[in-house]
Design a protein around this motif. Structure first.
Motif, PDB file in Angstrom:
ATOM      1  N   UNK A 266       0.815  -1.631   0.350  1.00 13.00           N
ATOM      2  CA  UNK A 266      -0.020   0.206  -0.383  1.00 13.00           C
ATOM      3  C   UNK A 266       0.880   1.279   0.481  1.00 13.00           C
ATOM      4  N   UNK A 267       0.802   2.375  -0.075  1.00 17.53           N
ATOM      5  CA  UNK A 267       1.141   3.316  -1.163  1.00 17.53           C
ATOM      6  C   UNK A 267       0.153   4.895  -0.297  1.00 17.53           C
ATOM      7  N   UNK A 268       1.228   5.632  -0.337  1.00 17.04           N
ATOM      8  CA  UNK A 268       0.071   6.768   0.415  1.00 17.04           C
ATOM      9  C   UNK A 268       0.250   7.311  -0.945  1.00 17.04           C
ATOM     10  N   UNK A 269      -0.038   8.055  -1.832  1.00 15.36           N
ATOM     11  CA  UNK A 269      -0.150   8.711  -2.955  1.00 15.36           C
ATOM     12  C   UNK A 269      -1.424  10.096  -3.354  1.00 15.36           C
ATOM     13  N   UNK A 270      -0.991  11.218  -3.226  1.00 13.27           N
ATOM     14  CA  UNK A 270      -1.191  12.977  -3.378  1.00 13.27           C
ATOM     15  C   UNK A 270      -1.578  12.579  -4.920  1.00 13.27           C
ATOM     16  N   UNK A 271      -2.101  13.194  -5.150  1.00 15.61           N
ATOM     17  CA  UNK A 271      -2.975  13.583  -6.551  1.00 15.61           C
ATOM     18  C   UNK A 271      -2.969  15.095  -6.576  1.00 15.61           C
ATOM     19  N   UNK A 272      -1.909  15.968  -7.565  1.00 15.99           N
ATOM     20  CA  UNK A 272      -2.027  17.877  -8.040  1.00 15.99           C
ATOM     21  C   UNK A 272      -3.031  16.971  -8.915  1.00 15.99           C
ATOM     22  N   UNK A 273      -4.031  17.848  -9.103  1.00 17.23           N
ATOM     23  CA  UNK A 273      -4.740  17.585  -9.998  1.00 17.23           C
ATOM     24  C   UNK A 273      -6.199  17.181  -9.404  1.00 17.23           C
ATOM     25  N   UNK A 274      -7.357  17.730 -10.366  1.00 16.55           N
ATOM     26  CA  UNK A 274      -8.553  16.876  -9.971  1.00 16.55           C
ATOM     27  C   UNK A 274      -9.700  16.843 -10.712  1.00 16.55           C
ATOM     28  N   UNK A 275      -8.848  16.832 -12.295  1.00 15.76           N
ATOM     29  CA  UNK A 275      -9.435  16.446 -13.482  1.00 15.76           C
ATOM     30  C   UNK A 275     -10.131  15.395 -13.408  1.00 15.76           C
ATOM     31  N   UNK A 276     -10.476  15.284 -15.025  1.00 16.54           N
ATOM     32  CA  UNK A 276     -10.606  13.621 -15.712  1.00 16.54           C
ATOM     33  C   UNK A 276      -9.377  12.701 -14.731  1.00 16.54           C
ATOM     34  N   UNK A 277      -8.438  12.534 -15.275  1.00 17.15           N
ATOM     35  CA  UNK A 277      -7.201  12.005 -15.416  1.00 17.15           C
ATOM     36  C   UNK A 277      -6.948  11.544 -14.016  1.00 17.15           C
ATOM     37  N   UNK A 278      -6.825  12.990 -13.145  1.00 15.88           N
ATOM     38  CA  UNK A 278      -7.241  12.528 -11.698  1.00 15.88           C
ATOM     39  C   UNK A 278      -8.302  11.890 -10.573  1.00 15.88           C
ATOM     40  N   UNK A 279      -9.279  12.385 -11.346  1.00 16.69           N
ATOM     41  CA  UNK A 279     -10.190  11.753 -10.733  1.00 16.69           C
ATOM     42  C   UNK A 279     -10.463   9.882 -10.624  1.00 16.69           C
ATOM     43  N   UNK A 280     -10.185   9.797 -12.106  1.00 23.70           N
ATOM     44  CA  UNK A 280     -10.526   8.438 -12.533  1.00 23.70           C
ATOM     45  C   UNK A 280      -8.831   7.302 -11.796  1.00 23.70           C
ATOM     46  N   UNK A 281      -7.326   8.020 -11.505  1.00 22.79           N
ATOM     47  CA  UNK A 281      -7.151   7.285 -11.263  1.00 22.79           C
ATOM     48  C   UNK A 281      -7.321   6.962  -9.731  1.00 22.79           C
ATOM     49  N   UNK A 282      -7.818   8.868  -8.800  1.00 18.03           N
ATOM     50  CA  UNK A 282      -8.091   8.256  -7.643  1.00 18.03           C
ATOM     51  C   UNK A 282      -8.897   7.197  -7.369  1.00 18.03           C
ATOM     52  N   UNK A 283      -9.812   7.025  -7.862  1.00 17.62           N
ATOM     53  CA  UNK A 283     -10.944   5.679  -7.262  1.00 17.62           C
ATOM     54  C   UNK A 283     -10.368   4.601  -7.896  1.00 17.62           C
ATOM     55  N   UNK A 284      -9.542   4.140  -8.899  1.00 14.74           N
ATOM     56  CA  UNK A 284      -8.693   3.486  -9.469  1.00 14.74           C
ATOM     57  C   UNK A 284      -8.199   3.187  -8.491  1.00 14.74           C
ATOM     58  N   UNK A 285      -6.963   3.472  -7.549  1.00 15.13           N
ATOM     59  CA  UNK A 285      -5.772   3.077  -6.906  1.00 15.13           C
ATOM     60  C   UNK A 285      -5.993   3.441  -5.449  1.00 15.13           C
ATOM     61  N   UNK A 286      -7.504   3.531  -5.225  1.00 13.78           N
ATOM     62  CA  UNK A 286      -7.634   3.389  -3.558  1.00 13.78           C
ATOM     63  C   UNK A 286      -8.210   2.200  -3.895  1.00 13.78           C
TER      64      UNK A 286
END
Lengths: 264, 264
Positions: B1-21
């Motif tokens: 498990x990694x702790x990940x910060x997302x710089x950006x909250x657009x389409x790429x960031x949103x889809x990526x955030x949910x997939x990573x979690x």
């Protein structure tokens, strides 16, 4: 159940023949200039007679479906001899229905909006079939046959059909060529084109769900000049013609976006 | 498990955030210049902190994923302050990895080859993820994260990634524009574009099964001048620019066919 003769034994004729027989119709004859092709198709059918002769005066077929290359139609029509009861249609996206008037039979068009390959089965149920006919009785017969193999049957005039065919060439044949260009760009770096499947599938899904210009993405619509210049440089190394295509499509994307903004 | 910060909250960031979690990683922070966007994305996540500040010196994140517009990256890098342990990646198809070197951290690229829309979920498992990193330890971490969300993970250099992005623009963005043109042609005759779905789907299937130039069909590859002239006339009435595009793509199809024949 109709008795149907197929003039032609290529991809369209083959797929159509099998679909029609599966739907309960009977293929009586299969014509090809190359007897061998007619024989090959007839062998897959219930009891079709293969032939390389265009004299069908003794045929029992109710409907003649001509599925040959556009360029071959005109000469063929001058040789084709039909029985008195027959109606006759062609399957072309571009040719006018009126070409068939010289046969002095009720006539029409039976144009399936699909691309057919030799060994790849297609799902007929969803294929749009565009119909046109010289008279009401004929359109009714064609509609009956078409709806036996597809749920998407439309009455389309010759003028409309030409526009549909143009749209199909642009949407399919040209998209396929763009995919060829992408394939060529990926080849030297060892990336197989099928990696693009999720991306292409998603692009297609989106374009089906809303007008394609509303889901347009990429550098051209963002006005991202540095990326476009980089792309043009990379592309010119592959082909100056492709670079020209890149420029024109980008220009068209930008103009579409400008028009849409101007309207809102 | 990694702790990940997302710089950006657009389409790429949103889809990526949910997939990573979903894959078991934890999003620690979400940054957006518009706090509201950061809040909206953070609310969908387990315990991410939304922020509009670029000072992350106190962050516990192991990995910073920058998913912002290409044009915004450079300025952002000058303001971004990272904790000492962090590695940092961007998600751009076109920007070099080396841009991130000014941050003095292990760095890399995490480029998912997909087009993302706001409300449309994507199937991550099949999306190719192109990775690049400044060092072996970093590529290992990125590969671990990427393979948690996708089965298609590739090490790709910046130069290769630029070619892939170019190919993607041509194969997807440009194909979508051709579909827009088709849509516009069909509109006045009342034909809904989704009638083209079986045709487009079949064209895509074929292009995935063999090199697209081998399944090329249409008037350009047949050298069918009368049909092409008819199309150019119809198209000019819509847009002279589209007629120009038609001509160039037809020329490129014909040249491709000539080259292929010459080779065999």
């Amino acid at each position: 159940m109709f008795r149907i003769a197929l003039i032609g034994a290529g991809n369209v004729a083959s797929h159509l023949a099998e679909a029609l027989e599966s739907a309960g119709h009977r293929i009586t004859e299969v014509f090809s200039r190359r007897k061998k092709n007619a024989v090959m198709l007839a062998e897959k059918l219930y009891q079709a007679t293969p032939t390389d002769k265009l004299d069908f005066t003794a045929s029992k077929a109710d409907v003649f479906i001509i599925a040959v290359a556009d360029a071959a139609l005109s000469e063929l029509l001058h040789q084709l001899q039909l029985p008195p009861q027959a109606i006759v249609v062609h399957t072309s996206g571009t040719l006018s229905m009126n070409l068939l008037a010289i046969l002095n039979r009720p006539h029409g068009v039976f144009y399936p909006l699909q691309t057919f390959s030799k060994h790849k089965p297609v799902e007929w149920q969803r294929i749009p079939i565009c119909l046109e006919a010289s008279d009401k009785a004929t359109i009714d017969i064609l509609a009956q046959i078409a709806s036996d193999i597809s749920t998407n049957v439309y009455a389309i005039s010759s003028e409309e059909r030409k526009q549909i065919h143009l749209a199909a060439v642009i949407a399919c044949n040209f998209a396929n060529h763009l995919w060829h260009i992408a394939w060529q760009i990926l080849k030297p770096i060892g990336i197989p084109f099928h990696l693009f499947r999720p991306l292409l599938q998603e692009t297609l899904e989106k374009a089906m769900q809303m007008p394609p210009h509303k889901v347009q993405t990429g550098p051209a619509i963002r006005g991202d000049i540095p990326v476009m210049e980089q792309h043009l440089a990379l592309l010119t190394a592959h082909s100056p013609l492709w670079a020209e295509i890149y420029q024109l499509i980008s220009q068209s994307i930008a103009e579409t976006a400008a028009r849409t903004v101007a309207k809102t």
